[in-house]
Design an enzyme around this catalytic site. Structure first.
Site, mmCIF file in Angstrom:
data_model
loop_
_atom_site.group_PDB
_atom_site.id
_atom_site.type_symbol
_atom_site.label_atom_id
_atom_site.label_comp_id
_atom_site.label_asym_id
_atom_site.label_seq_id
_atom_site.Cartn_x
_atom_site.Cartn_y
_atom_site.Cartn_z
ATOM 1 N N GLU A 11 0.854 -1.193 0.000
ATOM 2 C CA GLU A 11 0.000 0.000 0.000
ATOM 3 C C GLU A 11 0.891 1.244 0.000
ATOM 4 O OE1 GLU A 11 -1.927 -0.362 3.725
ATOM 5 O OE2 GLU A 11 -2.886 -2.276 3.278
ATOM 6 N N LYS A 31 2.461 4.562 1.446
ATOM 7 C CA LYS A 31 2.694 5.152 2.759
ATOM 8 C C LYS A 31 2.459 6.651 2.617
ATOM 9 C CE LYS A 31 5.687 5.353 6.759
ATOM 10 N NZ LYS A 31 5.040 6.590 7.187
ATOM 11 N N ARG A 54 -1.477 9.967 11.396
ATOM 12 C CA ARG A 54 -2.303 8.812 11.742
ATOM 13 C C ARG A 54 -3.539 9.252 12.531
ATOM 14 N NH1 ARG A 54 0.278 3.596 12.674
ATOM 15 N NH2 ARG A 54 -1.364 2.022 12.517
ATOM 16 N N ARG A 69 -2.382 9.992 16.887
ATOM 17 C CA ARG A 69 -1.432 8.910 17.131
ATOM 18 C C ARG A 69 -1.090 8.798 18.619
ATOM 19 N NH1 ARG A 69 2.663 7.048 12.954
ATOM 20 N NH2 ARG A 69 3.825 5.403 14.011
ATOM 21 N N GLU A 108 -5.044 7.460 7.753
ATOM 22 C CA GLU A 108 -4.079 8.548 7.665
ATOM 23 C C GLU A 108 -4.777 9.784 7.099
ATOM 24 O OE1 GLU A 108 0.353 9.195 7.949
ATOM 25 O OE2 GLU A 108 -0.932 7.511 8.499
ATOM 26 N N PHE A 167 -7.024 2.300 6.034
ATOM 27 C CA PHE A 167 -6.313 1.085 5.618
ATOM 28 C C PHE A 167 -6.538 -0.103 6.546
ATOM 29 C CE2 PHE A 167 -3.206 3.971 7.644
ATOM 30 C CZ PHE A 167 -2.903 3.252 8.798
ATOM 31 N N ARG A 213 5.511 -3.304 17.263
ATOM 32 C CA ARG A 213 6.297 -3.012 16.071
ATOM 33 C C ARG A 213 7.016 -4.305 15.681
ATOM 34 N NH1 ARG A 213 8.048 1.896 14.436
ATOM 35 N NH2 ARG A 213 7.852 2.791 16.539
ATOM 36 N N LYS A 269 7.992 -0.761 6.340
ATOM 37 C CA LYS A 269 7.881 0.481 5.569
ATOM 38 C C LYS A 269 9.174 0.718 4.792
ATOM 39 C CE LYS A 269 8.965 3.112 9.785
ATOM 40 N NZ LYS A 269 8.472 4.105 10.752
#
Length: 561
Positions: free
Chosen positions: A254, A256, A261, A276, A306, A346, A421, A427
């Protein structure tokens, strides 16, 4: 009812304890000691917070208000208090020293009498709650009076921790990892269940009291709730697309987006937006709220997306322009006109009463697409399922040409893991390596920059202890205009000053680019950045999103190879 003095006694022992296992045992002892009513409060207190991160409540006390209250309680001038802060470098030690200087004839002060009335944990919390509720005209005076009451009612063992709680910086080395393990130990429940409960509620206090009263079964019944934001799933950097394909095989690619966010909660006609950092930004984005009401067909949902600011040519505006929308409290409609936003969705974590986070990404994607109607402002981002490197490279180039940051490469079979994470989300950006680091200090400038904070001290995060470990300073990549803005931004977070050096309460993240990581004994992390440069201020990110010591170590090993 447990006394606040007993809480402080255990905190003092924790502060003087080095090993994380021993610290966990002490925190566990504290959790076992308090009542069910006190437990969620104590859980947040030991982590250096008064309220859960997801709530709208905040103490809202800067160092200036705290020093003012301390001046009134002690009879010392504000300058004398500031001198003590510079001497001790710690607001807790400053409070003890300032109140210890009080004249015996000062009838308004009772803190260090032989037998002061004992404060309870609940009474301290209720005072902080009253401080948080104080708004509008006269609120600063009200906050100061509540602090004075606490200082004048506390013993010498307590005032240090009252001051630290006031600025939400306990400095005893207790982070999420220790609290998680302490809950498991205190109430004999699996660590994994505590971790899961925290992921779904973003409230360690709620998890603690649930474990105490209902055990493992009750923990497993905790779930998502509309109106209670959860931590966002995070991505890590991949060196190149080929590596990502090699690790994941077939991927979901997708764009970025170069935006900010947003977590969206919808229940009926009520829409709440969170940043965020999980701050409620609903009032700042009325255009997005209206668009979500129209575009999201579900009765209730929690979505991830986003927000992007678009210019007249349809290209994304700079990131800082978006933050102007997020921070806006007044004249909002004017900003709506001048900085229009679109929302690119997303992911979806909750739909019409059901949690979706344990479903694979591809299945969640199906629910997302079916839940969103046509809208000019709300879109479901394009997604490509493939293992073809050339196709992904093509998408990457298209994203860059459109003015965005790069691409996301995701594992199609992965669950949504709040706050985690890992390699399920990767990314790829075409910039030199960057780190998100916490600002913990600064230096006043020289010459024409004398009135500005100039060089900023940076630190990485140790999640187990909650401590921030220094990695160096950054002074490059900052214009005079930015320095003026940053000086204002950090002014309320200044803890102490000594000469030109300033200690800053950890609160704001910098995204910093650098040439390489070097070993260094000069900094607490054991590492230093070579030629660091400020890319942008990430005050949209929370402290927990700061890059960790583990990531620095991994990057150091990778560059050595």
């Amino acid at each position: 009812m447990t006394s606040f003095r007993e809480f402080c006694r255990i905190c003092k022992i924790i502060e003087e304890t080095a090993g994380s296992l021993d610290m966990t045992g002490l925190v566990s002892e504290l959790f076992s000691l308090v009542t069910s009513e006190e437990l969620p409060i104590v859980t947040h207190f030991v982590m250096g917070e008064v309220f859960p991160a997801w709530t709208d409540k905040e103490v809202g006390l800067g160092t200036g208000i705290l020093i003012n209250a301390l001046s009134r309680s002690s009879g010392l001038s504000i300058k004398e208090i500031e001198d003590i802060v510079r001497e001790t470098g710690d607001i807790g030690k400053t409070t003890v020293k300032a109140l210890g200087k009080v004249s015996k004839g000062q009838v308004t002060f009772s803190s260090f009498l032989d037998s002061p009335a004992e404060l309870s944990i609940m009474e301290v919390f209720e005072r902080f709650r009253d401080i948080a509720h104080a708004t509008g005209k006269g609120s600063q005076t009200s906050k100061i009076k509540h602090l004075q009451y606490l200082f004048n009612s506390a013993s010498v063992e307590e005032v240090s921790y009252i001051a630290r709680l006031a600025i939400e910086d306990m400095r005893i080395g207790v982070g999420e990892g220790i609290v998680r393990d302490a809950i498991a130990k205190a109430f004999n429940v699996p660590v994994a269940s505590v971790e899961r409960g925290y992921m779904l509620t973003n409230d360690m206090g709620l998890v603690a009291v649930t474990a105490k009263e209902g055990g493992n079964e009750a923990l497993l019944n905790l779930g998502l709730q509309v109106g209670r934001p959860i931590k966002l799933m995070l991505a890590q950097v991949t060196p190149d697309i080929e590596t990502a394909i090699r690790e994941l095989g077939v991927v979901a690619a997708e764009w970025k987006f170069d935006g900010a966010r947003v977590q969206i909660h919808k229940k009926g006609d009520t829409v709440t937006l969170y940043s965020r950092r999980l701050e409620n930004i609903t009032g700042s984005l009325p255009d997005i709220v209206s668009a979500v009401k129209t575009a999201v067909k579900a009765d209730s949902a929690i979505l991830d997306g986003e927000a992007v600011a678009i210019d007249e040519d349809g290209r994304p505006k700079p990131f800082q322009e978006i933050l102007k929308r997020f921070r806006r409290k007044y004249d909002v409609q004017n900003k709506v006109r001048h900085i229009p936003l679109t929302l690119n969705l997303f992911d979806i974590m909750y739909l019409n009463g059901d949690s979706l986070i344990e479903l694979p990404l591809q299945k969640r994607r199906e629910f997302l697409v079916s839940s969103i109607g046509d809208s000019d402002l709300v879109h479901v981002d394009n997604q490509l399922i493939t293992s073809d490197i050339s196709q992904i490279n093509c998408m990457y180039e298209q994203a860059l040409q459109a003015g965005h940051e790069g691409i996301m490469i995701k594992n199609p079979g992965s669950p949504y893991s709040p706050g985690k994470r890992g390699k399920n989300w990767l990314k790829k950006k075409p910039v030199m390596e960057t780190l998100d680091l916490v600002v913990i200090g600064a230096e006043w400038g020289y010459g024409r920059r004398t009135s500005f904070l100039g060089s900023f001290a940076l630190a990485c995060h140790d999640p187990e202890t909650g401590r921030f470990l220094s990695v160096g300073k950054v002074a490059t990549g900052i214009s005079d205009e930015q320095l003026a803005e940053l000086t204002e931004l950090f002014r309320e977070h200044i803890i102490s000053e000594s000469g030109t050096s300033v200690e800053i309460r950890p609160h704001i993240l910098f995204e910093v680019a650098f040439e390489e990581i070097q070993k260094s004994t000069n900094y607490g992390s054991g590492y230093a950045l070579r030629f660091p440069r400020l890319v942008r201020v990430r005050d949209d990110k929370s402290l927990e999103e700061a890059d960790t010591l583990e990531r620095l170590e991994d990057m150091y090993r990778t560059q050595r190879k």
